[in-house]
Enzyme design. Structure first.
Site, PDB file in Angstrom:
ATOM      1  CD  GLU A 246      -2.974  -1.468  -0.099  1.00  0.00           C
ATOM      2  OE1 GLU A 246      -2.898  -0.481  -0.726  1.00  0.00           O
ATOM      3  OE2 GLU A 246      -2.980  -2.622  -0.150  1.00  0.00           O
TER       4      GLU A 246
ATOM      5  CD  GLU B 148      -2.095  -3.615  -7.642  1.00  0.00           C
ATOM      6  OE1 GLU B 148      -1.451  -3.562  -6.583  1.00  0.00           O
ATOM      7  OE2 GLU B 148      -3.499  -3.102  -7.550  1.00  0.00           O
TER       8      GLU B 148
ATOM      9  CB  ILE C  16     -14.153 -12.351 -15.808  1.00  0.00           C
ATOM     10  CG1 ILE C  16     -14.993 -13.107 -15.389  1.00  0.00           C
ATOM     11  CG2 ILE C  16     -12.854 -12.308 -14.940  1.00  0.00           C
ATOM     12  CD1 ILE C  16     -15.485 -14.530 -16.330  1.00  0.00           C
ATOM     13  CG  PHE C  17     -19.117 -13.541 -15.079  1.00  0.00           C
ATOM     14  CD1 PHE C  17     -19.314 -13.489 -16.489  1.00  0.00           C
ATOM     15  CD2 PHE C  17     -18.622 -14.542 -15.023  1.00  0.00           C
ATOM     16  CE1 PHE C  17     -18.901 -14.351 -18.094  1.00  0.00           C
ATOM     17  CE2 PHE C  17     -17.860 -15.506 -16.441  1.00  0.00           C
ATOM     18  CZ  PHE C  17     -17.980 -15.549 -17.153  1.00  0.00           C
TER      19      PHE C  17
ATOM     20  N   GLY D   4     -17.292  -8.020 -11.166  1.00  0.00           N
ATOM     21  CA  GLY D   4     -16.584  -7.256 -10.812  1.00  0.00           C
ATOM     22  C   GLY D   4     -15.606  -6.527 -11.668  1.00  0.00           C
TER      23      GLY D   4
HETATM   24 ZN   LIG Z   1      -2.159  -3.088  -5.000  1.00  0.00          ZN
END
Ligand SMILES: [Zn+2]
Length: 693
Positions: free
Chosen positions: A477, A506, A609-610, A612
C-alpha cells in the site's frame, strides 16, 4: 447573539476533510445541494464551452473535483467508519450521483469540444500530459456511448442497464449460494486437525446459525464456504470425506436451481459482444484493451503462453512431489482436488516450519515503519516524519505523516489507519487519494493519501506485532501511496495514479513488496520487540525459501483463469457450437495438471469477470507483476549491496514511474526507467522458474 447558519462540512470542497464535524445526517441534504449546483454549472459550461484548455478542461476539472471531494469523503468513511446510518445515507444519494456522473461522461457539447481541441491548431502547443488527458476524455466518452445516435443509442443504454442488473444478480446468487451451505460438526472426530483459530470462527458461525451455546472448545462448529472458513478447513481437516463434501459444495455454487448463474453468464457474454459490435470492436476483449497498457489480445496471449510453458512442468513436478510426500505418510488413495490443499499444508509445515506466531515478535509496527521510512529515504531521498495533530482524523488510532523532499520542504502527506476494527471497517487493505496534486491559481496543491490496513491491533500494552503478510501488505500500500504522493504532474487528471492504465497500476505496489525479502532492509526492520535481538538467520532463510513453495502451480492456476477469461470474451461465440464448459475443458488440457471434475462449475462463482471490473482483464495481475519484477531487477543488476548504485537507481525510479503517473503511456514510462521494454525473465527468476538459458 444571532445564530449563524453553519455551512455543511461536506460542501467545503477543498483541503483536508474535517472528519470530526461530519455526520451521516449531513449527507443527503449536502449531496443534494451539491448535485443541484453542479448540474447548473455543467449546463452553463455546456453552453459556453470553448475548445481550449482554459475554456474546457479547467472548468470541467473544477466540477469534477468538487464532486469527488465530497463523494470520496463519504466513500472513505464507508470503508473505515461504517454504520447503519451512513450506509442508509449512502444508498439514498447514490442513484443521483450515478446519474450525474453519466450526464457528465456522456455530454455531447463537452465531447465535441474535446474533439475540436484534438483537431485544432493549438493541439501541438499542449504538453504531452495535457494531450493524454484530452485523449483519455475522448476515449472514455466514446466507450460510454457518447457518439451514438437514435435507436442505436437507445439499444446501447438498454444493454448497459441490463448488464448492470445481470452483474448484481450474479453476485447476489454467489452470496446466497455461499450462505446456503453449512456443515455442522459435533464430535471430536469431526474436528480432527482443525486449528484453534478456525474452531473459534466455526463456533461463532454456529452461534449465528442458532446453536446459541456453541463454544470453540465444545462445539458445535459450523463450516461455511466463506474463504476464511473454507480454505483452512481444506488445509487442516483430517476427515477426507468431509473435505470432499465441502470441496464439491464449493465448486457447484450458483450452478443450479433458482441461483443458477449459467444463463446469466451466457446472456452477459452475448450482451458484451453486442456492446463491442456497437462501438466498432471485433470482440469484447479487443474493446477491453482500448483502456489497457497491453497493446492487443495477441500480446496478452503471448505473455500467458510464456508463463504457461514456464510453469507447466514445474506444476507437474510439484504435484508428483506432493503425491510422493503423501504416500510416504501412509496415504494410499488417488490424490484428489480435496487432498491437495491438505497435503500441501503438511508439506509446507514440514519443509519450512514457518509459523506466524514465531515471527510476530520481530515485527512491531513502530519499528517496521522506521525501517520502511529509512528505505524510502535511501531509495528516493524523501524524509518522512510524524505530523500527528496537524490533520483531523476519523479514529484515535489513525496517524498522519509528512513527506519532505531533499531540501526539507513538504511535498506530500499521508494518513495511516493500521489496525483491524471489524465492527466498522471493511476488510483488506487499500490506498486511496484524499487530495490530488494539482496547480490551482499558480499554487501547487500537495497530494494527500490514505493508507488503510487491517493488521493485528496492539494487545495488553504490547505494540501491534505484525505477521509477515501484514508487513508485505504495508509495503504494498505504501508503494501505491508513493506513486500518488511523489508525482510531479500538476494536472490533476494525470497526477499520481490518475489516468494510469488498469493493468499497470500495481507496478509500484508489487515493486515495494520485493524489499521485504531484501536482507539488509528486512534485518534492519525485524528486531525482537522486547530484546531488540535481530531476526535469526534461520528464520530469514525460511522466509526466503517459503516464498516459492509450489510456485509453478500458483502461476499456472492464475494463467488458467486469465486465459479462460480472455477466451470467453474473444473466441467464444454466444449460442455457437461450443458451450462455456467445452471452452473451459479445451483450455484445461494445457493449463491444468489435475483436470477439473466434470461438475466443476467455478465459472458460476467467478465474480471478478462477471460481477467486477476484471472482464477481459484478469490477466492484469501478472501483466503488472512482469513490470514490477523487472523494475526490481534493475536494482539487483545495479547491486543490492552497493549504496551509490541503489540511490541512483532509486532516483531514476522516482523520476519516472513515481513522478510521471498517468501523464505518459505506461510503456513509455517503463522504458524511460529501464531503457528497454519489459521482459518476463525477472518474474520467472524471482518465482524460481527461470530456464537455465
Ligand atoms: Zn494494490
Amino acid at each position: 447573539m444571532t445564530a449563524t447558519v453553519q455551512k455543511n462540512p461536506l460542501l467545503i470542497g477543498q483541503g483536508l476533510p474535517p472528519f470530526q464535524e461530519i455526520q451521516p445526517e449531513q449527507i443527503e441534504p449536502g449531496i443534494q445541494e451539491l448535485l443541484q449546483n453542479l448540474a447548473t454549472e455543467l449546463e452553463t459550461l455546456e453552453q459556453t464551452v470553448e475548445p481550449t484548455w482554459a475554456g474546457l478542461v479547467e472548468p470541467l476539472t473544477q466540477i469534477e473535483e468538487r464532486l469527488t471531494w465530497s463523494w470520496s469523503i463519504i466513500g472513505h468513511l464507508m470503508g473505515v467508519k461504517n454504520s447503519p446510518e451512513l450506509r442508509a445515507a449512502y444508498e439514498a444519494v447514490q442513484p443521483g450521483l450515478v446519474q450525474f456522473a453519466n450526464q457528465l461522461g456522456q455530454s455531447q457539447p463537452l465531447y465535441a469540444a474535446f474533439k475540436q481541441i484534438r483537431a485544432g491548431a493549438l493541439w501541438d502547443q499542449l504538453t504531452a500530459a495535457q494531450q493524454r488527458i484530452v485523449e483519455a476524455a475522448i476515449r472514455d466518452a466514446e466507450l460510454s456511448g457518447v457518439g451514438l445516435e437514435g435507436e442505436t443509442k437507445e439499444r446501447f443504454n438498454q444493454i448497459q442497464q441490463e448488464l448492470a442488473e445481470l452483474s448484481t444478480k450474479f453476485s447476489n446468487h454467489v452470496l446466497d449460494a455461499t450462505k446456503a451451505f453449512q456443515l455442522v460438526l459435533k464430535t471430536p472426530e469431526d474436528i480432527e486437525g482443525l486449528p484453534k483459530s478456525l474452531l473459534g470462527l466455526a463456533a461463532q458461525a454456529a452461534k449465528g446459525a442458532g446453536h446459541e451455546a456453541a463454544t470453540a472448545a465444545n462445539g458445535p462448529w459450523v463450516i461455511t464456504l466463506d474463504y476464511p472458513s473454507y480454505v483452512p478447513f481444506l488445509q487442516h481437516s483430517r476427515r477426507r470425506d468431509l473435505r470432499e463434501q465441502v470441496y464439491r459444495a464449493f465448486i457447484s455454487r450458483a450452478a443450479s436451481g433458482d441461483l443458477d448463474n449459467q444463463p446469466i453468464i451466457e446472456r452477459t457474454l452475448e450482451l458484451r459482444q453486442q456492446v463491442a459490435d456497437i462501438l466498432g470492436y471485433d470482440t469484447y476483449a479487443d474493446l477491453s484493451m482500448a483502456r489497457k497498457m497491453a497493446p492487443s489480445v495477441a500480446a496478452v496471449e503471448q505473455l500467458m503462453e510464456e508463463l504457461r510453458s514456464a510453469s507447466y512442468e514445474a506444476a507437474t513436478r510439484e504435484l508428483e512431489e506432493l503425491t510422493a510426500f503423501a504416500r510416504d505418510r501412509g496415504f494410499t488413495a488417488e490424490l484428489k482436488q480435496w487432498d491437495v490443499p491438505f497435503w500441501s499444508e503438511r508439506m509446507r509445515e514440514e519443509l519450512y516450519g514457518l509459523n506466524d506466531e514465531e515471527l510476530r515478535p520481530y515485527f512491531p509496527l513502530p519499528q517496521v515503519l522506521d525501517g520502511l521510512f529509512a528505505l524510502a529515504k535511501r531509495l528516493f531521498g524523501v524524509t518522512i516524519t510524524p505530523a500527528d495533530g496537524e490533520a483531523p482524523v476519523w479514529h484515535p488510532d489513525v496517524r498522519y505523516f509528512q513527506v519532505a523532499g531533499e531540501t526539507g520542504e513538504a511535498i506530500a502527506h499521508f494518513y495511516l489507519d493500521p489496525y483491524s476494527r471489524p465492527a466498522e471497517k471493511r476488510g483488506g487493505a487499500w490506498m486511496d487519494d484524499c487530495v490530488n496534486r494539482g496547480k490551482v491559481k499558480e499554487q501547487v496543491r500537495l497530494p494527500v493519501a490514505y493508507l488503510v490496513c487491517n493488521q493485528s491491533p496492539p494487545v495488553d500494552g504490547k505494540p501491534s506485532l505484525m505477521n509477515f503478510r501484514e508487513v508485505e501488505t504495508l509495503f504494498h500500500e505504501f508503494g501505491h501511496g508513493l506513486q500518488h504522493m511523489l508525482t510531479t504532474v500538476d494536472y490533476a487528471g494525470a497526477a499520481g495514479i490518475n489516468n494510469v492504465e488498469w493493468d499497470a497500476v500495481e507496478l509500484p505496489s508489487q515493486f515495494m513488496e520485493n524489499w521485504c525479502y531484501h536482507r539488509e532492509t528486512l534485518l534492519k526492520l525485524a528486531r525482537h520487540y522486547e530484546t531488540s535481538e535481530p531476526l535469526p538467520e534461520d528464520l530469514y532463510q525460511k522466509i526466503l525459501a517459503a516464498r516459492n513453495f509450489m510456485t509453478g502451480s500458483a502461476i499456472l492456476r492464475q494463467v488458467s483463469f486469465g486465459w479462460l477469461d480472455i477466451e470467453l470474451h474473444h473466441r467464444y461465440q454466444p449460442g455457437g457450437d461450443e458451450t462455456i464448459w467445452e471452452v473451459r475443458d479445451r483450455l484445461a488440457k494445457t493449463t491444468t495438471v489435475m483436470k477439473p471434475l466434470p461438475e466443476d462449475a467455478f465459472l458460476c462463482a467467478f465474480g471478478h469477470i462477471f460481477a467486477g471490473g476484471y472482464a477481459a482483464g484478469y490477466y492484469s495481475y501478472f501483466w503488472a507483476e512482469v513490470l514490477s519484477a523487472d523494475a526490481f531487477a534493475a536494482f539487483e543488476e545495479a547491486g543490492l549491496e552497493d549504496d551509490t548504485a541503489i540511490t541512483e537507481t532509486g532516483q531514476r525510479f522516482r523520476n519516472t514511474v513515481l513522478a510521471l503517473g498517468g501523464s505518459q503511456h505506461p510503456m513509455e514510462v517503463f522504458k524511460s526507467f529501464r531503457g528497454r521494454e519489459p521482459s518476463t525473465q525477472a518474474l520467472l527468476r524471482h518465482r524460481g522458474l527461470a530456464s537455465a538459458a
